[in-house]
Design an enzyme around this catalytic site. Sequence first.
Site, PDB file in Angstrom:
ATOM      1  N   TRP A 198      12.018  -5.069  -2.227  1.00 38.78           N
ATOM      2  CA  TRP A 198      10.995  -4.113  -1.830  1.00 38.78           C
ATOM      3  C   TRP A 198      10.546  -3.325  -3.075  1.00 38.78           C
ATOM      4  O   TRP A 198      11.377  -2.913  -3.887  1.00 38.78           O
ATOM      5  CB  TRP A 198      11.564  -3.135  -0.769  1.00 38.78           C
ATOM      6  CG  TRP A 198      10.582  -2.040  -0.470  1.00 38.78           C
ATOM      7  CD1 TRP A 198       9.457  -2.143   0.313  1.00 38.78           C
ATOM      8  CD2 TRP A 198      10.604  -0.703  -0.978  1.00 38.78           C
ATOM      9  NE1 TRP A 198       8.781  -0.960   0.312  1.00 38.78           N
ATOM     10  CE2 TRP A 198       9.461  -0.050  -0.464  1.00 38.78           C
ATOM     11  CE3 TRP A 198      11.471   0.001  -1.817  1.00 38.78           C
ATOM     12  CZ2 TRP A 198       9.163   1.283  -0.761  1.00 38.78           C
ATOM     13  CZ3 TRP A 198      11.179   1.336  -2.110  1.00 38.78           C
ATOM     14  CH2 TRP A 198      10.036   1.961  -1.581  1.00 38.78           C
ATOM     15  N   ASP A 366       0.026   4.716   9.136  1.00 39.78           N
ATOM     16  CA  ASP A 366       1.048   4.976  10.158  1.00 39.78           C
ATOM     17  C   ASP A 366       1.017   6.438  10.637  1.00 39.78           C
ATOM     18  O   ASP A 366       0.604   7.328   9.902  1.00 39.78           O
ATOM     19  CB  ASP A 366       2.413   4.671   9.507  1.00 39.78           C
ATOM     20  CG  ASP A 366       3.496   4.442  10.535  1.00 39.78           C
ATOM     21  OD1 ASP A 366       3.244   4.656  11.726  1.00 39.78           O
ATOM     22  OD2 ASP A 366       4.603   4.054  10.115  1.00 39.78           O
ATOM     23  N   ARG A 442      14.918  -0.316   9.337  1.00 37.03           N
ATOM     24  CA  ARG A 442      13.923   0.758   9.470  1.00 37.03           C
ATOM     25  C   ARG A 442      13.840   1.252  10.925  1.00 37.03           C
ATOM     26  O   ARG A 442      12.750   1.491  11.461  1.00 37.03           O
ATOM     27  CB  ARG A 442      12.549   0.304   8.989  1.00 37.03           C
ATOM     28  CG  ARG A 442      11.752   1.455   8.389  1.00 37.03           C
ATOM     29  CD  ARG A 442      10.280   1.141   8.199  1.00 37.03           C
ATOM     30  NE  ARG A 442       9.626   2.240   7.503  1.00 37.03           N
ATOM     31  CZ  ARG A 442       8.343   2.504   7.557  1.00 37.03           C
ATOM     32  NH1 ARG A 442       7.519   1.751   8.250  1.00 37.03           N
ATOM     33  NH2 ARG A 442       7.827   3.525   6.903  1.00 37.03           N
ATOM     34  N   LYS A 475      -4.900  -2.940   9.056  1.00 36.52           N
ATOM     35  CA  LYS A 475      -3.762  -3.243   8.185  1.00 36.52           C
ATOM     36  C   LYS A 475      -2.621  -3.646   9.108  1.00 36.52           C
ATOM     37  O   LYS A 475      -2.091  -2.812   9.849  1.00 36.52           O
ATOM     38  CB  LYS A 475      -3.403  -2.006   7.353  1.00 36.52           C
ATOM     39  CG  LYS A 475      -2.175  -2.187   6.459  1.00 36.52           C
ATOM     40  CD  LYS A 475      -1.999  -0.951   5.577  1.00 36.52           C
ATOM     41  CE  LYS A 475      -0.689  -0.933   4.834  1.00 36.52           C
ATOM     42  NZ  LYS A 475      -0.474   0.344   4.132  1.00 36.52           N
ATOM     43  N   TRP A 476      -2.278  -4.915   9.078  1.00 38.59           N
ATOM     44  CA  TRP A 476      -1.261  -5.479  10.003  1.00 38.59           C
ATOM     45  C   TRP A 476       0.063  -5.513   9.254  1.00 38.59           C
ATOM     46  O   TRP A 476       0.283  -6.355   8.406  1.00 38.59           O
ATOM     47  CB  TRP A 476      -1.709  -6.865  10.427  1.00 38.59           C
ATOM     48  CG  TRP A 476      -0.811  -7.576  11.404  1.00 38.59           C
ATOM     49  CD1 TRP A 476       0.498  -7.879  11.238  1.00 38.59           C
ATOM     50  CD2 TRP A 476      -1.185  -8.097  12.684  1.00 38.59           C
ATOM     51  NE1 TRP A 476       0.978  -8.558  12.338  1.00 38.59           N
ATOM     52  CE2 TRP A 476      -0.038  -8.712  13.244  1.00 38.59           C
ATOM     53  CE3 TRP A 476      -2.367  -8.122  13.431  1.00 38.59           C
ATOM     54  CZ2 TRP A 476      -0.039  -9.333  14.490  1.00 38.59           C
ATOM     55  CZ3 TRP A 476      -2.372  -8.747  14.670  1.00 38.59           C
ATOM     56  CH2 TRP A 476      -1.227  -9.328  15.193  1.00 38.59           C
ATOM     57  N   ASP A 477       0.950  -4.582   9.609  1.00 39.81           N
ATOM     58  CA  ASP A 477       2.201  -4.418   8.868  1.00 39.81           C
ATOM     59  C   ASP A 477       3.354  -5.112   9.597  1.00 39.81           C
ATOM     60  O   ASP A 477       3.269  -5.438  10.793  1.00 39.81           O
ATOM     61  CB  ASP A 477       2.487  -2.910   8.730  1.00 39.81           C
ATOM     62  CG  ASP A 477       3.264  -2.582   7.471  1.00 39.81           C
ATOM     63  OD1 ASP A 477       3.908  -3.485   6.907  1.00 39.81           O
ATOM     64  OD2 ASP A 477       3.242  -1.405   7.057  1.00 39.81           O
ATOM     65  N   MET A 478       4.447  -5.293   8.893  1.00 42.04           N
ATOM     66  CA  MET A 478       5.648  -5.921   9.465  1.00 42.04           C
ATOM     67  C   MET A 478       6.797  -5.507   8.548  1.00 42.04           C
ATOM     68  O   MET A 478       6.934  -6.046   7.461  1.00 42.04           O
ATOM     69  CB  MET A 478       5.441  -7.438   9.452  1.00 42.04           C
ATOM     70  CG  MET A 478       6.432  -8.239  10.239  1.00 42.04           C
ATOM     71  SD  MET A 478       7.998  -8.413   9.385  1.00 42.04           S
ATOM     72  CE  MET A 478       8.752  -9.696  10.310  1.00 42.04           C
ATOM     73  N   ASN A 479       7.573  -4.517   9.016  1.00 44.72           N
ATOM     74  CA  ASN A 479       8.424  -3.807   8.073  1.00 44.72           C
ATOM     75  C   ASN A 479       9.907  -4.125   8.062  1.00 44.72           C
ATOM     76  O   ASN A 479      10.691  -3.314   7.585  1.00 44.72           O
ATOM     77  CB  ASN A 479       8.255  -2.300   8.285  1.00 44.72           C
ATOM     78  CG  ASN A 479       7.105  -1.778   7.462  1.00 44.72           C
ATOM     79  OD1 ASN A 479       7.046  -2.016   6.256  1.00 44.72           O
ATOM     80  ND2 ASN A 479       6.177  -1.083   8.092  1.00 44.72           N
ATOM     81  N   CYS A 525       0.389  -7.122   5.547  1.00 42.94           N
ATOM     82  CA  CYS A 525       1.301  -6.225   4.834  1.00 42.94           C
ATOM     83  C   CYS A 525       2.668  -6.438   5.456  1.00 42.94           C
ATOM     84  O   CYS A 525       2.777  -6.695   6.653  1.00 42.94           O
ATOM     85  CB  CYS A 525       0.848  -4.779   5.025  1.00 42.94           C
ATOM     86  SG  CYS A 525       1.974  -3.562   4.312  1.00 42.94           S
ATOM     87  N   ASP A 547       4.504  -2.098  -2.066  1.00 45.65           N
ATOM     88  CA  ASP A 547       4.493  -0.649  -1.838  1.00 45.65           C
ATOM     89  C   ASP A 547       4.601   0.097  -3.155  1.00 45.65           C
ATOM     90  O   ASP A 547       4.526   1.326  -3.180  1.00 45.65           O
ATOM     91  CB  ASP A 547       5.646  -0.243  -0.907  1.00 45.65           C
ATOM     92  CG  ASP A 547       5.249  -0.379   0.553  1.00 45.65           C
ATOM     93  OD1 ASP A 547       4.074  -0.684   0.816  1.00 45.65           O
ATOM     94  OD2 ASP A 547       6.108  -0.179   1.428  1.00 45.65           O
TER      95      ASP A 547
HETATM   96  C1  GLA Z   1       5.010  -0.014   5.027  1.00 44.52           C
HETATM   97  C2  GLA Z   1       3.734  -0.329   4.269  1.00 44.52           C
HETATM   98  C3  GLA Z   1       3.144   0.959   3.733  1.00 44.52           C
HETATM   99  C4  GLA Z   1       2.880   1.905   4.870  1.00 44.52           C
HETATM  100  C5  GLA Z   1       4.153   2.140   5.685  1.00 44.52           C
HETATM  101  C6  GLA Z   1       3.861   2.907   6.951  1.00 44.52           C
HETATM  102  O1  GLA Z   1       6.001   0.433   4.182  1.00 44.52           O
HETATM  103  O2  GLA Z   1       3.975  -1.251   3.262  1.00 44.52           O
HETATM  104  O3  GLA Z   1       1.975   0.700   3.008  1.00 44.52           O
HETATM  105  O4  GLA Z   1       1.862   1.393   5.681  1.00 44.52           O
HETATM  106  O5  GLA Z   1       4.753   0.908   6.067  1.00 44.52           O
HETATM  107  O6  GLA Z   1       5.000   3.106   7.701  1.00 44.52           O
END
Ligand code: GLA
Length: 795
Positions: A198, A366, A442, A475-479, A525, A547
Amino acid sequence: MIKVRNQVFHLGTRDTSYIFRVMESGHLEHLYYGRKVAEEGNMEAMFEKQTFIPGNCNGYSDDYKQLTLEDICLEMSSYGKGDIREPFVHVVHEDGSSTSDFLYDSHLVLQGKHELETMPSSYDEHGNAQQLKIVLKDKEYGLTLIIYYHVFEDCDVITRSATLTNDSNEPVQVKRLLSLQLDMEPEEYVFTTFRGAWAREMRKCETVLQPGKYVNASYTGTTSSRANNFVMLTKCGTTEDFGDCFGFHLIYSGNHYEMAEVSSFGKLRISTGINPDGFSWLLEPGETFETPEAAVAYSHLGCNGMSQHMHDFVRQHIVRGYWKEKERPVLLNSWEAAYFNINENKLLDLARAGKNAGIELFVMDDGWFGERNDDTSSLGDWQENAKKIPDGLDGFSERLKEMGLDFGIWVEPEMVNVKSHLYEEHPEWVLEIPKKPHSEGRNQRILDLTQEEVQEFIIETVSNILDSADISYVKWDMNRTFTDVFSKHLPKERQGEVVHRYYMGLYRCMKELTEKYPEVLFEGCAAGGNRFDLGILCYFPQIWASDDTDALCRSEMQTNYSYGYPMSVVSAHVSGCPNHQTLRRTPLETRFHVAAFGVCGYECNFSDMKKEELEAVKVQIALYKHWREVLQFGRFYRGESHSGLISSYQGALAQNRENERSWTCVSQDQKKAVGMKFQTLAIPNTMFATYKPKGLNPQFTYHFSNRNLKYNVKNFGDLVNTASPIHIKPDSIVHNLVAKFVKMDGETEDYVASGDQLMYAGVKLRQAFAGTGYNDQIRFYPDFASRMYFMEVEE
Ligand code: GLA
């Protein structure tokens, strides 16, 4: 062009040839892949000449006693018949045996690109690509393996995928079915992978291959920031512009596997495909399993040569739809400006400041839904928080429209927090092992996208959001990465299928949503670049690269992404100072210069910025818009190599080379180009530098100029006293006043030169400040300094 003669297959692109044949035994012998060669003759010179079995190798069969599969280049290998290298396919049959023997049955050449059925794949809207389908059969066990080759002549790329069909009456367990196998003659090779974590994606790792195996793989359930699925192979001594370079992509977002094996005889095998670790697939009679598509490009013109082919391939045959060739808007994202602490007024203030600076799209990141005030809750509850966004998404987007801004939104639809209504209502929709402790990432869990019902939920949820307001960007995220992989809806013998089925489900959601909302710009993302791959890019035209927005780190990361990806898919933002990931202070102009070579946006608190800084940003955005087409869709070239392995440059100033990065981006018609030079740390008394652009037309005449910058007197600290008639105490009121009204001029570079002069002789830049010798034409070049250069054909 695909030519078949006497069971020899010649796959020719503009500058490369890929050749293999059917041996008398029915196996496929790989003959050659590299620089284009003639179609003439029977190619016998390339055949391996086997007349006896060496040492204790095994003879293939009674009929072919002289043939050993251990020391021959093959297009496809399996276990059990003498090839002891990594197999392409591994099937456990109903009788428990793992031996397979797939032999040539038939082939077919077809015009056009044939897309995969269960996964995204490359496409060809002009119908120029050609397909070669090779059917192989294992007669003992009733299995059919088909290898599909596609030739993209225009961009020197060949792709491969495979299907396995169970034509027997018994089920089999597929333990591995890869996408590509490439066997090569003994040479000294460097295998390059791009690894990290990361916020530090894409570190370039180079290994000189020795006998044994080197594996680059992911087991995170994603492509992963730990090991991207793009890898390279170069012959030792290859540089950015000279030498043999092969690039390998896998059009896939799940667990992947790239392996380089040098056998005891020195032959090299490269394999790419789904990671066999943790994977298995139950194939019932009559069923077919399909692998992802792998792409390979070759150039004898070094890494830049290979990258050009891959860039063309990704731009023309992966990215699709409305945004394919459309300039991307300059956006302002709320994340680093406010994190979770958002509300409508705050965001509108930020948006207003953005609009004044020239921003085109405002993105609410977010924190806008459910009770989402930190990352412990609400994923899954996708209704806006009325306290934060009182007029709803619709009202908020209206306010932005009134300002003249487009509206974009952040979502993370594949996830759920345990603290959410969704989890309470549908615990059966979550990937977790019933009654067993879960390893959380997370504070969230992954929805079980192997289930159609969950896919429907995601499609409906995102559709509802998009229908509720005028939203032009997502912005389609996946954390998180996968743990406790288990689907409550699959039987125990199918648990090895979960991750792959997840991606089949995800791709279905992405396909339906992007087809339903073709004009919405989707950006992928995954905690930054944890899922940066061609699978995602088949649906979303750009991906958030990391990030980490630190300009120094980004200069390295973007250089490394550029080996396999065009800059039009790499999203990059100018952020605040000190940087939020490294606390490093880099100049605002350098932050812009680096971000401008990707899809440029901003992610910092414009509301708190000094007027002077906002003015600078305004100038940057105007400049970016002027050069946007070149920067986003031009041909991108890396300057000097930075590798000890591929550059033997030594000597007193070697340190200088390591310290620098240079890029050039040239418009498709070669009439315009933008360049950049970036320095890590200043080294005293090294004042001369040359900028050598690449990719220009040698015959054109260009006007070359630099971006004229002005500098704050305070950058020189108390050296101001060497020029000032009165003594100025550092940081005193006088010093600040002088700094406010007196700006120091930067150097001017202004030349007219032919493309060949610029590329081959280079531009000798003005002397840099070297601990001495200040005048109004010096290059102010401290730590993290950079310059942008422009080249335009004189009409
Ligand atoms: C991830 C994304 C960030 C942001 C956060 C929001 O870490 O990479 O750019 O959008 O989530 O929780």
